[in-house]
Structure formats: C-alpha cells, structure tokens
Design an enzyme around this catalytic site. Structure first.
Site, mmCIF file in Angstrom:
data_model
loop_
_atom_site.group_PDB
_atom_site.id
_atom_site.type_symbol
_atom_site.label_atom_id
_atom_site.label_comp_id
_atom_site.label_asym_id
_atom_site.label_seq_id
_atom_site.Cartn_x
_atom_site.Cartn_y
_atom_site.Cartn_z
ATOM 1 N N LYS B 75 25.901 46.609 8.486
ATOM 2 C CA LYS B 75 26.945 45.700 8.937
ATOM 3 C C LYS B 75 28.015 46.528 9.657
ATOM 4 O O LYS B 75 28.341 47.638 9.214
ATOM 5 C CB LYS B 75 27.546 44.967 7.730
ATOM 6 C CG LYS B 75 28.549 43.873 8.089
ATOM 7 C CD LYS B 75 29.049 43.155 6.835
ATOM 8 C CE LYS B 75 29.999 42.020 7.150
ATOM 9 N NZ LYS B 75 30.466 41.314 5.933
ATOM 10 N N SER B 150 30.113 36.269 6.221
ATOM 11 C CA SER B 150 30.352 37.028 7.425
ATOM 12 C C SER B 150 29.234 38.006 7.776
ATOM 13 O O SER B 150 29.163 38.468 8.909
ATOM 14 C CB SER B 150 31.646 37.829 7.276
ATOM 15 O OG SER B 150 31.505 38.812 6.259
ATOM 16 N N SER B 174 30.136 36.580 1.440
ATOM 17 C CA SER B 174 29.635 37.047 2.736
ATOM 18 C C SER B 174 28.283 37.742 2.714
ATOM 19 O O SER B 174 27.716 38.003 3.776
ATOM 20 C CB SER B 174 30.666 37.971 3.384
ATOM 21 O OG SER B 174 31.710 37.213 3.934
#
Lengths: 475, 483, 95
Positions: B75, B150, B174
């Site tokens: 990420k 997210s 997330s």
C-alpha cells in the site's frame, strides 16, 4: 494612585541530554544548520517519537530540588499551531498533567527572605530556529534545535519587583547548574525567560491584565525589561487606558518592549493527549534513584560553609551562589589551609578581577589550586598580604604558581629574627633624631621606622616581627 | 502460476519449477495487462526484477528466507526508500522517501520482492478508493463497482491476481472492508502488534497494518514477517510473536463463536445476512458452539470514530506544510498564504473535510462535548468487547452491510459512505484483531465478507478459525471472471 | 449542531486551508451533517467514565540517552521545495 507590580515567570530550561527528547539525534550548539535534525526531528511522514529516559530523570531531579510533587503518571499532549520552525505542526508538551507540580524556591532581596511558589514544571520539546537576517525575501529554517528537551518552570505571580524577579531567576539558574541538568548559557538560549507582568492598585486583590514579555536573554535585561514594562503599564493606566493582554518582545538595543502583532491572532492550540505516546509512568525506584543522585543543594552548602569553615552567613551566601564558585572556593580552602583567608581572597581580589574583566568563575586565568597555593603562603607567613597582591597580579598575567614567582622574584618574607635585628639596628643608627623624638613620647613614629625597614627590605620583612623587634630595641 | 497461493509458490520456487525472476515477470505482465484497474500508483518493474535476480542467485547457495523471491505489493502508505510514497495524495505525489518503514524493512529482510505501491484513498480516508489523487480503483468483480477502501488498490491487486499478496492498513476497516468487497482475506492485527513506524499516520491510536491475501494460511505467513516489537514505535507491544502457521490446523471443537445481535439488525442486506448464516452453519459443523452476545455501545462506534479519527488526523496532517518535503503551491503572497494554498491544493476534498471536523472538535469550547465524550464512549465500546470475550472465543458477523456499491454512488454523501464501516470500526476503537474472509457472492455476483474479531493478541486463533473455514469451503478460491 | 459559513471559515483558517465560496457552501452542508452524526453520541450517558486515549494500558517505554542518528541533511534536503546554505527556505516571517 499607588501601584503594585505583579510578576510571574516562565523559564525554559534546556536539559543537558546527549540526544533529543524524542529522537536519537545529537544536541550541540553551533553545529552546521540541519545536520543534527534526523528524520523524526524534521517530521518526515510516518516517523514516531520515543522518549529519552534521561530527560525524565533530570525533570524529576529538578522537581525534588524544589520540594515539588512528582506525578507518577504524566501525559504528553500535542499543542497545535503552524510555524515554520515547528516541523510537525504541533509541539509535544505536557498540558493537563505535568511531571512536576507545586514546588517552591526561596529568594533573598536586601536581606529579606521570601518564598516564591512554583506552579508546575513540565517536559516539552524545543522548536527549531528561524533565521530572518540571512536572506532578503526569505526566512531560513534550521531544525537542529527542534526536539531538544526543555523543562518549562512556571512560577505563581508571587514577585512584586524587578529585583525579586531577578533574584528568583538567579536562584533557579544556580539550582539547575547545581543539579547539572542545564548548562545555564543564557546567550545560547539554554535558559530562557518569559515574564508575565501586570499592575494593580495597592491593596486590590484582583489581578490586572497582564502582558507577556518573551525571550529575555540575560539577568540584566530581565530587570530592564520589567522596569520598562512597569512604567509603560502605569502610563497606560494613569492615562485612563487599559493594558492589552498580549505578547511583547523586549528590544535590548532600544530598551523597550513592543507588541508582537504577528502573534496577536487568537491562539487555539487544540491540546489533546498525544496518541503516539502512552502516559509517562515513573516508579518509586526511578524517583528514589533521582533522589539519591541529588548533589548538595545551595542552602545545605551554605550552612555547611558556615559550620565547617566558620564563614559568615554573607560570605557563605556569596560563595554558594553558583556550584562552580562553591567548588572553586572549596579547592582554594583545601590548598590554603585557611578557610577564612581563602574566602576573603575569593570574594575579594578574585571577584574584583573577574568583575573588572567581565569573566565568569570558570573562565578565571588562575586555577583554584593556584590561588590556594598563594593563600597558603600568606597563611604560613612566607609572604605578606601586600606582596601577595603583587603575586596575584603576576599569576593573573600567567606568570605561574605563587611559589615559583616568590622564588624567582625573591619575594620571600624575611622572618629570620637575626637578619631582621640587623636591619632594625641599621635603621635605628641611621636615624638618631627620630629615635630621640620617639623616646620623648612621639610613639607614632614607630610607623616611620617600619616604613624605613620595609623600604630597606623591599617590603619583604615580616611586619609583625618588625614591630616586635623595634619596640624591644627602642624601649 | 498466478492462481497459486504463497504457500504453493514457495514450494514451486523451492522445487526449482519456477524462478523468482519468472514469477516476478509474470505478475508484472499481469499488472501491465490490467492497468485499467488502476490498482497501482507506482510499478517498480526494473527494481523488482533486479531483486528477483538477486534472490535467485542467493537461493543457489543460501537457505531461503521466509518469503524468498515472493513478489508482494505494498500500500502506498508505507515509506519505501527511494520510491515515491504518495499516500494517494497530490501532497506527496513528489515525495521520494529517504527511509523504509519498519514493515518494509521486515519484508526486505524476509527476501520478498517489491512489485510496486498500490492505490489507496487519500491519506487512507475513504471506504471506496474514490478519494485517491490518482483516481478510483475498479473492483475486478464488477468494473462499475468500488473495490472498497482505503486499501482498495491492494485488495483489487490481490483479487485480480496482479500480486500474490499485498499489505494494507486499517484505521476503521481499511483492510477488512476492501478485502470483503474484493473477495479476499484481510487481517487487521491487534493495535501494537505491527510497527507503525514509517506508515504515514492517519489516526495514530487506531492505525494498524496487516496482510491482504488469498488465504488465511498466506495471511499467517505474512503476519509472521510483519508482526513484532519495534523500539521506534512507543505504542508497539513487546510481546513474543508466535508462529502463526503452527496452529492453523487445530480443530474447532468446542470453539465458542459469539454472534453480536447489533451486527444483524436493520441495514444488513438480506444476501449478506444469508451468507453469514450459512457460514455459521459451516462452523457449527466444524464443532463450534454458537453464543448470542451483545455489544450495546457498538451502534455508536461510527459517531465516536468520526470524532477521534479526524481529530488525530487534523494534527497528524499539520506537518504537510510545503516547507520540508512534498507539494508547495507555485504562487503565494506570504507565509500564511503559502500554507493555505499549499494545503488547499495539496489535499483533496475528503481530507480537508476531516481536517476541519478534527480542528473543530478539538477547538476551545468544544473539546469536552466532542473529543472527551468520544474517548469515554470508546472506553464503553472496549468494555463491551471485554465482557463479550468472557462468553466467547471469537466474535463473528458481516464485514460490511452490503456488497460493493457502484462508483459514484456515495461520493456526494459522506455520512452514508462512513456508515459502510459500521461493523469494522468497533474493533479499531477497542484495538482488537479483526479479519475478513470470503463468504460467497451476493445477488449481484459481488463478494461477501465474513468478519471474525478476536481478543487482544489472539491473531493465531482468528487465523486458525479462518483456515479451518477455508478448508471446509471454497469461497476464497473463486476468482472474478477475466482474471 | 449547525455550522454557518463564518464557523467554517474560522475552522479553515485554524487548519490553514483556503476554501473558495462555492466550496464553502458544500462544506457547511457536509460538516453539519457529520456533526449531526457525531451528535448521536449524546444518546449515551458517559458521566464518570474515564476517557480512553490509548488502546493498550502499557506505560511509556523510555529509551537510553544515546546518539543513534547521523547527519543526513543532504538526502533530506534533496526532496525539499526550497533550501539554501543548508537551511529550509520559507517566505519571510515578520515578527
């Protein structure tokens, strides 16, 4: 109207740790800009703070030395505001629960003792520095200082005059030096003072509106800034105006304070507990260890100097104003074998020379051991006090130890009674008229004879012996 | 090859059936081929192949490290030395990190290859990946649907098999929510289990990194690498890390599974409820006992979270001021103008909204009513879990109320977007580990996530339950059409 | 709790954000919505409940006072918007 001045001080004490409060970057004054600002100090994305144990230890020592409560649990909070020398956009400080609360410090002004209450002392990180002068349209930011550990010591508004404020500051300054938690260098900003000043009609309980004067960097400026501010506020009040609650900057060159308009906008610091730092928790062992490490504090040292060296309260007080001076004195006393004489020389000749040249005790060109050697020679009658002053001057100029100067210049006091008798006889026989007058009752002529003998010996004759021999021969 | 789990890839590498270079190239080709998903912000093809070559060489004469030669996507919230670490924001679009996050260091030390950095909601603020400066990610199961957020890029990358596994972070769901919406396995560990050092902070008391994989077994392998004490993180817990793979095969007989009634009320879509009910039946067959429990205060977890998280974020994001790194506006009048323009141009709408909410709730006169109140409520929510774990070993419920919604469906209504995290937020507030595993497909053919929540530091038990479930079902083996 | 444009303007200034007029209307609306959502907290009486600032109860860990970091100014300033002579440059600050 009679006005009463009310002063409270906030002092930022920079702790003498090796590394920063929340990072492993070094702390040293004067390094190349931004070379001592690591990824945590410059607040790169993702970095986190880790607390320096020694900073907590030093804060606890200070708390113990001012008889304060040490909070076994204290909380770091974020104080949020934007400023380019504040890389995270918040300062990690302590807000609701500081590490130290409710202490006190005793001051003395013109022989009057007074206790000043200390509200709190909390740990926080310093900001970086903004350099406004280097570039025409820009300000340069140096983050070397960012993250340096500070203890902010906040007093109650207990002081009533500039002299009291200075006495409190000097006392606190001496204390942090005694504790060896701060280098005390005010020019470099290691010991900074903000003063809160307000006026109220004498007899009124309620406090007036205060102005805060920022960053005053010497004892003298503290006194002058407060004096100026008192006059300014009285002028405002007597002119029918109101004192604005604001931050003011002291300008030492113009000797005035002026409003810092850029900082006037209402601050809303949005304090909240720092989620990156669990509560600072101190156990009994930690506090006990700090207690055990405390050095002899000024009051105890002063008492010991009176008891052990038979010094007067005044002398002991002067000699313990700083740890360096006290240490210097004790070394002189040890080498001199005469503690009182040592005190006279440290507080007298040495203090006068230092004062004249604007030096601090640790900058004295004569070491304590050297001065002790000089005082020792007065005490054991090797030299007279008068000669000692000349030797002191030579030592100050770097000519060496007392003994070598005495030797090389042949300044050894003549205490050999045979030799002295011979000189006395010569002086008596060379001055028959004066001898006659003396014998007729003009006994004050003894001074004339002593003078002649000193002249003949270039001041080296032992004055006490000379007196005795003279009296014996003339009577 | 791309259909394989990490456990299978390790075996293939070990047996010499494939090299790390071949494996890495295969995934790079897939990433390239499916660029339309927009799952990656940065693709590090050359560096990845370089690392793969070094790994292959090393394998010739040294014992393989735990993830030797396995390509992983990260990420874009993890600082990665020498790579842009954008956090999905224009603010950091030019930020080449001068250091590695602790998690990245762990993966490097374990021999893993970095394929690239995945797309995400800006500063991890979002539940659909639509707040990214780099544009939304598409859900591989339905291109008009969001992948969740997210960690949407990571979820889509794993679901579309552009990477065998990815890292994510979870502040309010997330990892779990996009894992659910993309039909993969995602684990948010206990707060303090994985170092936060080098992870761009959103809400410091809630953020936690974790693995996003095809299977629970792979998640266990990754967690072995990610977990551990870090002296650089004051909230990292100094507790030994068990081998999470060691207990995967334990039986579930007598396991007490708690069903919180608040997770099955109004707002839960019928198809999701059905899938969760079926999962409960599966676990019963595996020997688990079902217990009805209650988490009464969890219904207020969303309001509580939307005070605490924005407050911490408003402070955490103050460092983005255009002075030391990142974006700085081109034109400005003075310092304050520079700050305002830099931050207004550098941050997107949702980030600005949260910064303002946070600044407001912390401001003078409002602190007690909002921030303090939320912290007290947080305590009650955590206490509910404490009580519940007196009655059960794991808590089971849906990860999200519905399957993936369509792109644009909630962008004009932040509150309805926030409510998507209603089942995931409580575990963050309590600091507990939570997992989402595939539990079938909804009526629209989009994946459904089953959530498991464990007591603090009981990741091993969650992984064990998830693994046993995956041995008994094949929901996790389903792949979106065309991938 | 309804916010008005002045409130939002103040908050934006506190957070150093520049909000244009059209944006302002939209933010007033959405921030008010969010405050309505968080206002639901008031349904629970929390009097006397100790606030929870951290998920775990562990105390702060203290590190030894040793220097562990080297000078990395060059690599840090390579990514800075404006520097000169080792300093970060910002528009002139007037005190």
């Amino acid at each position: 109207m009679k006005w009463e001045t009310v002063i409270g001080l906030e002092v930022h004490v920079q702790l003498r740790t090796k590394s920063k409060l929340f990072s492993g970057a070094a702390i040293a004054f004067g390094a190349e800009p931004n070379t001592q600002a690591c990824e945590v100090d410059i607040a790169l994305p993702g970095v986190l703070p880790v607390m320096n144990r020694n900073a907590a230890y030093m804060a606890v020592k200070l708390g113990l030395a001012i008889g304060a409560t040490i909070n076994k649990q204290s909380v770091f909070a974020r104080k949020n505001y934007f400023y380019p020398d504040l890389p995270k956009g918040y300062q990690i400080s302590q807000y609701e629960i500081p590490i130290v609360e409710r202490g006190k410090l005793e001051i003395e002004v013109d022989g009057e003792k007074k206790t000043i209450a200390i509200t709190r002392a909390h740990l926080e990180e310093d900001a970086g520095k903004s350099l406004h002068e280097e570039f025409s349209n820009n300000t340069g930011i140096d983050l070397n200082r960012a993250g340096t550990p500070l203890v902010e010591v906040v007093s109650e508004p207990d002081m009533r005059s500039p002299a009291e404020a200075v006495a409190y500051l000097k006392k606190l300054h001496a204390l942090v030096r005694y504790l060896d938690i701060c280098d005390g260098n005010m020019q470099e900003g290691s010991f900074r003072c903000d003063a809160n000043i307000s006026m109220r009609p004498k007899g009124q309980e309620e406090l007036g509106t205060r102005a805060e004067i920022k960053n005053i960097n010497s004892f003298r400026f503290v006194e002058k800034a407060i004096e100026y501010e008192i006059e300014r506020q009285i002028d405002v009040l007597e002119g029918g105006g109101e004192v604005a609650q604001e931050t003011r900057l002291y300008d030492a060159v113009k000797n005035e304070t002026r409003s810092m308009r850029s900082k006037e906008e209402a601050h809303d610091y949005r304090y909240f507990p720092d989620p990156d730092l669990p509560p600072l928790t101190l156990d009994e062992e930690f506090i006990q260890s700090a207690k055990d490490s405390l050095p002899e504090l000024p009051a105890a040292k002063r008492q010991r100097f009176m008891d052990h060296y038979s010094l007067s309260d005044y002398d002991a007080g002067v000699l313990t104003t700083s740890r360096e001076l006290a240490d210097y004195y004790e070394t002189v006393a040890t080498h001199a074998n005469d503690a009182k004489l040592a005190a006279n020389w440290v507080n007298g000749e040495l203090a006068a020379y230092l004062n004249k040249e604007g030096l601090e005790i640790d900058q004295a060109p004569i070491t304590a051991k050297q001065l002790g050697g000089l005082v020792k020679r007065i005490a054991d009658n090797t030299i007279s006090g008068k000669i000692a002053k000349d030797i002191f001057e030579a030592m100050w100029a770097g000519e060496g130890d007392a003994d070598s100067i005495i030797d090389s210049k042949g300044l050894k006091q003549i205490s050999d009674s045979g030799a002295l008798e011979k000189i006395v006889d010569e002086v008596i026989s060379a001055n028959p008229g004066q001898v006659e007058q003396y014998k007729n009752g003009e006994t004050k002529l003894i001074g004339y004879f002593v003078g002649q003998i000193m002249k003949a010996t270039q001041g080296k004759a032992n004055p006490k012996q000379v007196n005795e021999i003279l009296k014996k021969k003339l009577n | 090859m791309h259909r394989k789990t990490i456990v299978e890839l390790q075996a293939a590498l070990e047996a010499g059936q494939i090299s790390s270079v071949e494996l890495t190239q295969a995934f790079l080709d897939r990433i390239d081929h499916h660029q339309d998903l927009n799952a990656f912000i940065t693709i590090t093809a050359e560096a990845a192949l370089e690392q793969a070559r070094a790994s292959d060489d090393r394998r010739d004469h040294e014992a393989p490290r735990p993830l030797e030669g396995i390509p992983i996507a990260h990420k874009d919230i993890f600082c990665t030395q020498g790579l842009i670490t954008s956090c999905g924001s224009r603010m950091l679009a030019n930020f080449v990190s001068p250091y590695d996050a602790t998690v990245i260091q762990h993966f490097k030390a374990a021999g893993a290859i970095i394929l690239g950095k995945t797309n995400m909601d800006e500063f991890a603020m979002g539940s659909s990946n639509e707040t990214s400066f780099y544009g939304p990610v598409k859900n591989p199961w339905a291109n008009q649907a969001v992948p969740g957020g997210s960690s949407g890029g990571s979820a889509a990358a794993v679901a579309a098999q552009l990477a065998p596994a990815a890292t994510g972070t979870d502040t309010g769901g997330s990892i779990r929510q996009p894992a659910a919406l993309c039909g993969i396995t995602g684990l948010k560990p206990t707060y303090g289990r994985v170092s936060r050092y080098g992870m761009v902070a959103f809400a410091s008391s809630l953020d936690q990194a974790g693995p996003m994989t095809h299977t629970a077994a792979d998640a266990a392998l990754l967690l072995n690498i990610m977990a551990g004490f870090d002296p650089k993180d004051s909230t990292s817990v100094d507790k030994p890390v068990p081998d999470y793979t060691a207990t995967l095969n334990d039986g579930l007989k007598g396991l007490r599974v708690g069903l919180p009634k608040e997770y099955f009320g109004d707002g839960l879509a019928a198809d999701v409820a059905q899938a969760i009910d079926a999962s409960v039946e599966t676990l019963k067959k595996l020997g688990a006992n079902i217990v009805d429990i209650s988490l009464p205060n969890s219904t207020l977890a969303v309001p509580c979270y939307y005070v605490l998280a924005p407050a911490e974020a408003s402070s955490n994001l103050s460092r983005f001021d255009g002075v030391r790194y990142g974006y700085r506006a081109a034109d400005y009048d003075d310092l304050n103008d520079m700050y305002r323009k830099t931050r207004s141009q550098g941050f997107g709408e949702e980030v600005k909204r949260r910064i303002m909410i946070g600044a407001y709730t912390l401001s003078a006169g409002y602190y007690d009513a909002y921030y303090l109140k939320a912290q007290q409520l947080r305590r009650l929510i955590a206490d509910d879990f404490h009580t519940a774990f007196g009655q059960c070993d794991v808590i089971l419920g849906p990860t999200t109320p519905t399957t993936a919604f369509d792109l644009g469906a909630k962008t004009d209504d932040p509150v309805s977007m926030y409510l998507n995290d209603i089942y995931t937020i409580p575990a963050n507030l309590a600091g507990l580990p939570g997992m989402s595993i595939p539990a079938g497909l909804g009526e629209d053919g989009r994946p459904i996530g089953l959530q498991l929540i464990g007591n603090a530091f009981e990741e091993a038990r969650l992984l064990n339950v998830a693994h046993q479930y995956q041995q008994a079902t094949d929901h996790h083996k389903q792949t979106p059409e065309g991938y | 709790m309804a916010l008005d444009p002045t409130d939002v303007g103040k908050i934006a200034e506190l957070a150093r954000l520049e909000i244009s007029e059209p944006e302002l209307t939209s933010y007033v609306h959405s921030l008010t919505q969010i405050l309505d959502l968080v206002g639901q907290m008031n349904a629970v009486d929390t009097a006397g409940i100790s606030p929870m600032a951290h998920p775990s109860d562990s105390p702060l860990r203290l590190r030894q006072d040793i220097v562990t970091e080297q000078d990395r100014r060059q690599s840090f300033q390579e990514i800075a918007p404006a520097t000169e002579s080792g300093l970060y440059l910002v528009p002139k600050v007037i005190e």
